[in-house]
Design a protein around this motif. Structure first.
Motif, short mmCIF file in Angstrom:
data_model
loop_
_atom_site.label_atom_id
_atom_site.label_comp_id
_atom_site.label_asym_id
_atom_site.label_seq_id
_atom_site.Cartn_x
_atom_site.Cartn_y
_atom_site.Cartn_z
N ILE A 502 -34.91 34.87 -100.92
CA ILE A 502 -35.06 34.38 -102.28
C ILE A 502 -34.01 33.33 -102.64
O ILE A 502 -34.27 32.42 -103.44
CB ILE A 502 -35.01 35.57 -103.26
N HIS A 503 -32.82 33.41 -102.02
CA HIS A 503 -31.80 32.39 -102.30
C HIS A 503 -32.23 31.03 -101.76
O HIS A 503 -32.03 30.00 -102.40
CB HIS A 503 -30.47 32.80 -101.68
N ALA A 504 -32.84 31.03 -100.58
CA ALA A 504 -33.32 29.77 -100.02
C ALA A 504 -34.43 29.19 -100.88
O ALA A 504 -34.49 27.98 -101.12
CB ALA A 504 -33.82 29.99 -98.58
N ALA A 505 -35.33 30.06 -101.37
CA ALA A 505 -36.41 29.58 -102.23
C ALA A 505 -35.86 29.02 -103.54
O ALA A 505 -36.33 27.98 -104.03
CB ALA A 505 -37.39 30.72 -102.50
N ALA A 506 -34.85 29.68 -104.12
CA ALA A 506 -34.26 29.18 -105.37
C ALA A 506 -33.56 27.84 -105.15
O ALA A 506 -33.68 26.91 -105.96
CB ALA A 506 -33.28 30.21 -105.92
N SER A 507 -32.82 27.72 -104.05
CA SER A 507 -32.16 26.45 -103.75
C SER A 507 -33.18 25.35 -103.52
O SER A 507 -32.99 24.20 -103.93
CB SER A 507 -31.27 26.60 -102.51
N MET A 508 -34.29 25.70 -102.87
CA MET A 508 -35.35 24.71 -102.66
C MET A 508 -35.88 24.19 -103.98
O MET A 508 -36.10 22.97 -104.15
CB MET A 508 -36.48 25.34 -101.85
N GLY A 509 -36.08 25.08 -104.97
CA GLY A 509 -36.58 24.63 -106.26
C GLY A 509 -35.63 23.68 -106.95
O GLY A 509 -36.04 22.69 -107.57
N ARG A 510 -34.33 23.93 -106.83
CA ARG A 510 -33.35 23.05 -107.46
C ARG A 510 -33.34 21.68 -106.78
O ARG A 510 -33.26 20.64 -107.46
CB ARG A 510 -31.96 23.68 -107.40
N LEU A 511 -33.42 21.67 -105.46
CA LEU A 511 -33.41 20.39 -104.75
C LEU A 511 -34.68 19.60 -105.03
O LEU A 511 -34.63 18.38 -105.19
CB LEU A 511 -33.25 20.64 -103.25
N ARG A 512 -35.82 20.29 -105.08
CA ARG A 512 -37.08 19.57 -105.35
C ARG A 512 -37.04 18.95 -106.75
O ARG A 512 -37.47 17.80 -106.94
CB ARG A 512 -38.25 20.53 -105.23
N ALA A 513 -36.52 19.70 -107.73
CA ALA A 513 -36.41 19.14 -109.09
C ALA A 513 -35.46 17.95 -109.11
O ALA A 513 -35.73 16.95 -109.80
CB ALA A 513 -35.93 20.23 -110.06
N ALA A 514 -34.37 18.04 -108.34
CA ALA A 514 -33.42 16.93 -108.30
C ALA A 514 -34.06 15.69 -107.68
O ALA A 514 -33.87 14.56 -108.16
CB ALA A 514 -32.18 17.33 -107.52
N VAL A 515 -34.83 15.87 -106.61
CA VAL A 515 -35.49 14.72 -105.97
C VAL A 515 -36.48 14.08 -106.93
O VAL A 515 -36.58 12.84 -107.01
CB VAL A 515 -36.18 15.18 -104.67
N GLN A 516 -37.24 14.88 -107.67
CA GLN A 516 -38.19 14.32 -108.63
C GLN A 516 -37.47 13.52 -109.72
O GLN A 516 -37.91 12.44 -110.10
CB GLN A 516 -39.01 15.44 -109.25
N THR A 517 -36.36 14.06 -110.21
CA THR A 517 -35.61 13.36 -111.27
C THR A 517 -35.03 12.06 -110.76
O THR A 517 -35.12 11.01 -111.41
CB THR A 517 -34.49 14.27 -111.79
N LEU A 518 -34.45 12.09 -109.56
CA LEU A 518 -33.87 10.88 -109.00
C LEU A 518 -34.94 9.87 -108.63
O LEU A 518 -34.71 8.65 -108.69
CB LEU A 518 -33.03 11.24 -107.77
#
Length: 811
Positions: A502-518
């Motif tokens: 679940i930690h990997a999945a949560a980190s993935m969500g944060r990175l995906r949101a960051a890529v979309q914003t950037l």
């Protein structure tokens, strides 16, 4: 005297041609050949003995004929003991085998010799081996690496009832079928997987109809170990079994508990765990067993909320000694419908075992269903036992046992044994329930963080596959995305967070949101990865500060931007596999994109590369789980990937299916995500551009050109709003920027207006005061445009605005 240790030293027949001393004697008794082993054994070099009489190296002066008369025949040769003289002068006792050798010059002798100690030790080893296989009560069998029987001795064949081929004699017997009993198969599989396995006690059930009281069958001790060649390669598994009487019920119960410890909870699958409990109980303790679980336990699969205990019971597993199972009146998965006064409900209410030695219709759970009750009466059911399935203070269900073929009722010893087995199984059931819930929760989180559906874009046609692993490590952090950008461009992203759970999945969500914003900031691929790298570094710092809640901080990513106007793909990657490009007229290409460091290292730059593509090319982005497998090298994975993409003109879904079929095993050990995109091109007639003089008088002329172009495109309905957008953007550029000003109109699914200048200053939206003379231009643009923004280039900036066109689509 014990057998010599042969684990580290390969020792064969001491008379073998490679291990014995070899001497060739001609018809005249002269030595014609003297091997190196003979030199080692007696100390004479070949130059000292060749051409000399053979008798010269013997202590005895007895003639060869006399010596042969005392030797014994051995498979056409002669075998006996002789005493030779070592070069150092002391006698050496040798075991010798000599065979006649006919040559053109007459009959000579070929002799092989070894020291007497080696010969006697080998004879002892062979005698022990023959006795172990033929005369001992130990059953021995050999399985190959496919777990099929290749050889058994008579004892094991009799134990397991294995038919042998006609004419099979001695210890070496070949079974008619390679199939093995489940207990043998289970142990052998553990040996192949882990290299060793503990011996297991197994209770052997007496024949049907024999009372279990006074004749409790036998106990069978099983053991398995790997067979390896001298170089360590596994050739198969040797299985041994020893059977002895089990009249002592304490030993019988211990054997059953030991069997339950090995057979229950072999997986974290809830359905399989309850079925394993039934298989241990039947037929050793009962003729029929049923396991019913509360809906709250089974609901772990779908993450529904609610208490575990209480509510409706559903049948989870059952097993009978009868093949047709007539007493299993409730199908698997269906509600059991026990009435309030049934033994099952009383057991759940009190939390105690219910033992009824008499089938009493007034208390039986089938009261009110005379037809089903009559079936059990005709079957001969005479006693039953109901035990709560309880672990960690929570009751999860109930276990029901019946007896009819066994005439003995359940006694106190049976009750204690069943309660022990059910208690052990309850812990395994609870572990399986918890694992299913946590695994599905992590999977649901990961799936919710991935795009539910990819957007339809005029620049590319896309397809994807996301295949989470079923490994016990849990879900991973793979993700993919398709992000629309300004100027009709599109970004393709695939990433992989290190680790699982679940930690990997949560980190993935944060990175995906960051890529979309950037991505919305229209950064170049290398700049975007640099910013994501900074984010991963901050996540690492948070993980160090929160030691009680560690986070996954490593990741890889590939980010590509495709422009359908220039037909160029700009790619950067951070420790990620390079994309694959399937051209229409050339072989599949794995372009040399600068690798870049994985995200989270910090301080290292990223580089991007630009590739020109023809329309219809297929670009594949993927995680390393697609090309890496335990049974092959990564280069083989790349070859298979190129093969799967070899025909880019096929439908994308068909290409995805081919990639899964060719590249992935049945049970991948890592999550797999891949995204494939077929490029499209925007034709020149869909793009109009011009230069605007830095003169306020040029705004009117520019508006007229825009109106003419929109009329040519048949977009008269948006002339007014487009003229307003162009006027404001061009006026803003003339007022605040310098250098050449460019205007570009792009007609795709939307109408895009772009104004470029050489200034690096970005305008910002603000609400003008009533006393301000200006400052309302961008506010008006934001009101009439669907979206707008700024992107920077090497020579300045571009301000763009998009308008939605009613009924428009890609052409």
């Amino acid at each position: 005297m014990g057998l010599r240790d042969t684990a580290n030293e390969h020792r064969g027949d001491p008379f073998g041609i490679t291990s014995a001393a070899v001497v060739l004697v001609d018809v005249h008794g002269m030595i014609r050949h003297w091997s190196e082993r003979a030199e080692t054994l007696l100390g004479y070099p070949a130059t000292d003995v060749l051409g000399r009489p053979a008798m010269s190296v013997l202590v005895s002066e007895e003639s060869p004929a006399s010596m042969m008369s005392r030797a014994r025949r051995f498979e056409g040769c002669w075998e006996g003991l002789v005493t030779a003289r070592h070069r150092a002068g002391h006698p050496v006792e040798l075991a010798v085998r000599a065979c006649p050798l006919d040559t053109e010059q007459g009959s000579g002798w070929l002799a092989v010799a070894c020291d007497v100690a080696s010969s006697r030790q080998w004879e002892l080893d062979q005698a022990v081996l023959r006795s172990l296989l033929e005369e001992s009560p130990i059953g021995v069998g050999v399985l190959d690496t496919d777990l099929r029987l290749q050889w058994v001795n008579q004892v094991l064949a009799a134990m397991e009832g294995l038919p042998l081929h006609d004419g099979a004699e001695g210890a070496a017997r070949i079974p008619q079928t390679g199939e093995v009993p489940p207990s043998v198969d289970w142990q052998a599989r553990q040996v192949l997987m882990w290299g060793r396995v503990s011996p297991a006690l197994e209770q052997v059930t007496p024949p049907a109809g024999m009372s279990r009281r006074g004749s409790h069958g036998h106990l069978r001790l099983r053991s398995s170990f790997p067979l390896r060649d001298p170089y360590g390669k596994t050739l198969g598994v040797c299985h041994t079994a020893v059977e002895f009487n089990a009249e002592d019920r304490a030993r019988e119960r211990l054997a059953l508990v030991n069997e339950a410890a090995q057979r229950i909870g072999t997986t974290l699958d809830l359905d399989r765990t309850v079925q394993e409990l039934a298989e241990v109980l039947v037929p050793q303790l009962a003729d029929f067993a049923a396991i019913d679980l509360f809906e709250g336990v089974l609901a772990a699969k779908d993450l529904s909320s609610g208490p575990i205990s209480g509510g409706m019971l559903r049948r989870a597993a059952h097993l009978s000694i009868r093949e047709e199972v007539p007493e299993a009146v409730v199908p698997i998965g269906e509600p059991t419908g026990y009435p309030p006064k049934s033994p099952q409900r009383r057991c759940l209410t009190t939390g105690r075992t219910i033992r009824d030695p008499v089938l009493n219709p007034t208390t039986w759970w089938l009261a009110g269903d005379q037809q089903r009750l009559a079936k059990l009466v005709r079957l001969g059911v005479h006693t039953h036992l109901v035990v709560p399935l309880r672990a960690r203070g929570v009751t999860m269900g109930v276990v029901t046992l019946l007896r009819w073929d066994n005439p003995d009722p359940f006694d106190e010893e049976d009750l204690l044994l069943v309660e022990e087995l059910v208690a052990r199984a309850a812990v395994c059931v609870d572990n399986a329930r918890r694992f299913v819930r946590e695994h599905n929760a992590a999977l649901a989180l990961q799936t919710s963080l991935l795009p539910p559906d990819l957007p339809d874009h005029c620049a590319v046609e896309v397809a994807y596959r996301y295949l989470p692993t079923d490994a016990e490590a849990g879900v991973g952090g793979d993700w993919f995305d398709v992000i629309p950008l300004s100027g009709a461009r599109v970004a393709l992203v695939v990433g992989d967070v290190v680790g699982h759970g679940i930690h990997a999945a949560a980190s993935m969500g944060r990175l995906r949101a960051a890529v979309q914003t950037l991505a919305d900031l229209d950064l170049t691929p290398d700049e975007l990865l640099a910013h994501v790298d900074d984010l991963v570094l901050r996540l690492a710092e948070e993980a160090e500060a929160a030691t009680d809640n560690p986070m996954v901080v490593g990741a890889t990513c590939v980010y590509a931007v495709y422009d359908p106007i220039s037909r160029k793909l700009n790619v950067a990657r951070a420790g990620h596999p390079t994309p694959a490009i399937a051209h229409l007229s050339e072989p599949v290409e794995l372009p040399d994109i600068p690798a870049g460091p994985p995200l989270g290292l910090g301080g290292l730059p990223f580089e991007s590369a630009e590739i020109e593509l023809e329309e219809g090319s297929v670009v594949a982005l993927y995680t390393d789980g697609l090309i890496e497998a335990s049974d092959r090298d990564v280069d083989v994975g790349f070859e298979r990937l190129c093969f799967a993409l070899a025909h880019p003109d096929r439908p994308l879904e068909e290409i995805c299916d081919t990639m899964v079929r060719i590249l992935l095993p049945d049970h991948p050990r890592d999550d797999v995500a891949f995204l494939i995109a077929r490029t499209r091109a925007l034709t020149p007639d869909r793009v109009a551009s011009c230069e605007v003089p830095a003169d306020p008088q040029a705004v009117h002329e520019t508006r007229e050109k825009v109106a003419c172009q929109l009329a040519a495109w048949g977009l008269e309905d948006v002339v007014f709003t487009t003229e307003l957008i162009v006027s404001e953007l061009v006026t803003n550029a003339i007022t605040h920027a310098s250098g050449p000003i460019g205007l570009r109109l792009i007609h795709e699914r939307t109408l895009i207006c772009e104004v470029s200048d050489t200034s690096n200053t970005s305008p910002h939206l603000r609400r003008a005061l009533s006393t301000d003379e200006g400052g309302r231009g961008l506010f008006l643009v934001a009101q009439v445009a669907q979206r707008w923004g700024t992107r920077y280039t090497a020579t300045g900036k571009t301000i763009w605005a998009e308008q939605q066109l009613p009924g428009a689509g890609c052409r």
